[in-house]
Design an enzyme around this catalytic site. Structure first.
Site, PDB file in Angstrom:
ATOM      1  CB  SER A  87      -0.662   0.056   1.387  1.00  0.00           C
ATOM      2  OG  SER A  87      -1.497   1.349   1.495  1.00  0.00           O
TER       3      SER A  87
ATOM      4  CE1 TYR B  80      -2.898   0.180   4.284  1.00  0.00           C
ATOM      5  CE2 TYR B  80      -3.837  -2.055   5.107  1.00  0.00           C
ATOM      6  CZ  TYR B  80      -3.279  -1.162   4.173  1.00  0.00           C
ATOM      7  OH  TYR B  80      -3.403  -1.590   2.801  1.00  0.00           O
TER       8      TYR B  80
ATOM      9  CE  LYS C  50      -1.285  -4.690   3.223  1.00  0.00           C
ATOM     10  NZ  LYS C  50      -1.495  -6.133   2.647  1.00  0.00           N
TER      11      LYS C  50
HETATM   12  C1  WQD Z   1      -9.531   8.656   1.897  1.00  0.00           C
HETATM   13  C2  WQD Z   1      -9.768  10.175   2.102  1.00  0.00           C
HETATM   14  C3  WQD Z   1      -9.865  10.443   4.532  1.00  0.00           C
HETATM   15  C4  WQD Z   1     -13.637   8.079   4.802  1.00  0.00           C
HETATM   16  C5  WQD Z   1      -6.358   3.732   2.783  1.00  0.00           C
HETATM   17  C6  WQD Z   1      -5.893   2.459   3.317  1.00  0.00           C
HETATM   18  C7  WQD Z   1      -5.964   1.170   2.450  1.00  0.00           C
HETATM   19  C8  WQD Z   1      -5.873   1.302   1.038  1.00  0.00           C
HETATM   20  C9  WQD Z   1      -6.780   2.405   0.513  1.00  0.00           C
HETATM   21  C10 WQD Z   1      -5.257  -0.655  -0.045  1.00  0.00           C
HETATM   22  C11 WQD Z   1      -8.885  10.471   3.220  1.00  0.00           C
HETATM   23  C12 WQD Z   1     -11.240  10.769   3.798  1.00  0.00           C
HETATM   24  C13 WQD Z   1     -12.711   8.848   4.385  1.00  0.00           C
HETATM   25  C14 WQD Z   1     -14.766   9.005   5.388  1.00  0.00           C
HETATM   26  C15 WQD Z   1     -13.293  10.935   4.881  1.00  0.00           C
HETATM   27  N1  WQD Z   1      -6.234   0.173   0.612  1.00  0.00           N
HETATM   28  N2  WQD Z   1     -12.549  10.139   4.429  1.00  0.00           N
HETATM   29  N3  WQD Z   1     -14.478  10.437   5.358  1.00  0.00           N
HETATM   30  O1  WQD Z   1      -6.898   6.226   4.339  1.00  0.00           O
HETATM   31  O2  WQD Z   1      -6.296   7.027   1.994  1.00  0.00           O
HETATM   32  O3  WQD Z   1      -5.913   4.853   2.687  1.00  0.00           O
HETATM   33  O4  WQD Z   1      -6.557   3.574   0.960  1.00  0.00           O
HETATM   34  O5  WQD Z   1      -4.349  -0.674   0.091  1.00  0.00           O
HETATM   35  O6  WQD Z   1      -7.300   1.024   3.006  1.00  0.00           O
HETATM   36  O7  WQD Z   1      -4.428   2.923   3.070  1.00  0.00           O
HETATM   37  O8  WQD Z   1      -8.494   5.907   2.422  1.00  0.00           O
HETATM   38  O9  WQD Z   1     -10.831   5.866   1.743  1.00  0.00           O
HETATM   39  O10 WQD Z   1      -9.978   5.711   4.098  1.00  0.00           O
HETATM   40  O11 WQD Z   1      -9.637   7.753   2.863  1.00  0.00           O
HETATM   41  O12 WQD Z   1     -13.313  12.095   4.893  1.00  0.00           O
HETATM   42  O13 WQD Z   1     -15.813   8.793   6.085  1.00  0.00           O
HETATM   43  O14 WQD Z   1     -11.166  10.390   2.405  1.00  0.00           O
HETATM   44  O15 WQD Z   1      -9.706  11.377   5.451  1.00  0.00           O
HETATM   45  O16 WQD Z   1      -8.694  11.937   3.038  1.00  0.00           O
HETATM   46  P1  WQD Z   1      -6.950   5.948   2.919  1.00  0.00           P
HETATM   47  P2  WQD Z   1      -9.721   6.146   2.651  1.00  0.00           P
END
Ligand code: WQD
Length: 338
Positions: free
Chosen positions: A125, A150, A154
């Protein structure tokens, strides 16, 4: 290489990759413990492809179960997807993440070695980059300054795989660093459908679109980005899944080696931009509320995927509009689960 073992084959990335493996005439053996997936996905993969996966319900920590799979089948290569992946959950439950995401891979590698299977594609990731010093991020960028368990899990496995390859150059290892996979197969039969309350952005937006939830909490609008909300590199699950076929071909051609590739589009979008495009493409309103920042989150992250283009002849082709349209189509086709 014909016989591919896919761990986490009923999960979001695993199930989509199985579809393209089957369509490319690979024989797919799959394992899953259904901790974050559903058995019905197996039937949907068969509906899409007209083919069946040879499936085993098995936990990756179950050495005997893994041995049975390798005794029953001549495995040529393993694609390891099985892992927990929610940043916020990992901050609250670190040990659960290290057991499931690290110990299970150690068991898998030991069983692979016992059966002389030394070809592996590992799903890593972009979170291994931690708070990136520069964007776009290429594979030479420093890793290890992870901001959540997490991402650390990785990062640990990447180091384990590097040590393994240095101890035995007969291994063929391809590490894919996924950025943010979203979207769904155009059939609407499979998609990202985590158990419980979604941690990731798009599955949560779909819950709001289905009116199960009233609004989307946006975790912080005071980041140093275009509109203050978090920026990520969203990549269509179809593009991401097809990269694994390119990875198999690369390991088949090179016979051995240790390779790392970023899988992203090279374009960063903010949370607010995603919401706006989702609303426009699907003609649906997504009410929002600005909430506090989420522990472990970073401000901005998007990929430089030139290396995958040059060495795998792979490039993401689907747009954010495609991702939003296909995600929504999946929700509409699975209303009872949203
Ligand atoms: C994206 C953006 C949040 C939820 C994940 C992990 C892992 C990876 C996919 C594979 C951020 C914002 C989120 C919400 C929000 N998978 N958000 N409200 O954290 O970038 O990373 O990516 O490897 O699962 O690494 O993904 O979708 O959780 O968040 O505002 O209810 O959306 O703050 O800016 P993330 P995410």
């Amino acid at each position: 290489m014909k016989n591919i073992l896919v761990t986490g084959c009923c999960g979001y990335i695993g199930s989509h990759t199985c579809v393209y493996l089957l369509q490319e005439n690979y024989n797919v053996i799959g394992l899953d413990n259904f901790s974050n997936s559903k058995r019905e996905v197996l039937d949907k993969i068969t509906i899409i492809t007209g083919k069946k996966i040879k499936f085993y319900e098995c936990d990756m920590l179950d050495r005997d179960g893994l041995n049975r799979i390798f005794n029953d089948n001549k495995i040529d290569l393993v694609i390891d997807f099985a892992a927990y992946k929610a940043v916020g959950d990992s901050v609250i439950n670190p040990v659960k993440y290290y057991i499931n995401n690290v110990s299970s891979v150690l068991t898998l590698l030991d069983v692979m070695k016992d059966h002389n299977v030394k070809s592996l594609i590992f799903s890593s990731s972009a979170t291994v980059y931690g708070i990136p010093k520069v964007v776009p991020i290429n594979e030479e960028c420093e890793t290890g300054f992870t901001t959540n368990p997490y991402g650390t899990s990785k990062y640990y496995v990447e180091n384990i795989l590097n040590d393994l390859y240095k101890s035995d150059n007969n291994w063929s290892i391809c590490i894919f660093r996924y950025f943010n996979p979203i979207g769904a197969h155009p059939s609407g039969l499979i998609g990202d459908e985590p158990n419980g309350i979604p941690a990731n952005l798009m599955p949560y937006i779909l819950k709001v679109a289905s009116r199960e939830f009233e609004f989307l909490n946006i975790f912080g609008n005071d980041y140093d980005t275009v509109d203050g909300t978090g920026v990520r590199d969203y990549i269509h699950i179809i593009d991401l899944s097809k990269a694994h076929i390119c990875g198999i071909k690369k390991l088949e051609k090179e016979k051995s080696g240790f390779y790392i590739y970023n899988l992203g589009t090279g374009i960063g979008y903010s949370v607010l931009e995603i919401v706006k495009i989702f609303e426009k493409v699907n003609k649906v309103e997504i009410p929002i509320k600005i909430a506090n920042r989420r522990d472990g989150d970073i401000s901005i992250c998007y990929a430089d995927s030139t290396k995958a283009k040059n060495e795998l002849n792979w490039k993401a082709i689907y747009s954010l509009e495609d991702m939003c349209r296909d995600s929504y189509n999946f929700m509409i086709n699975n209303k009872n689960n949203f």
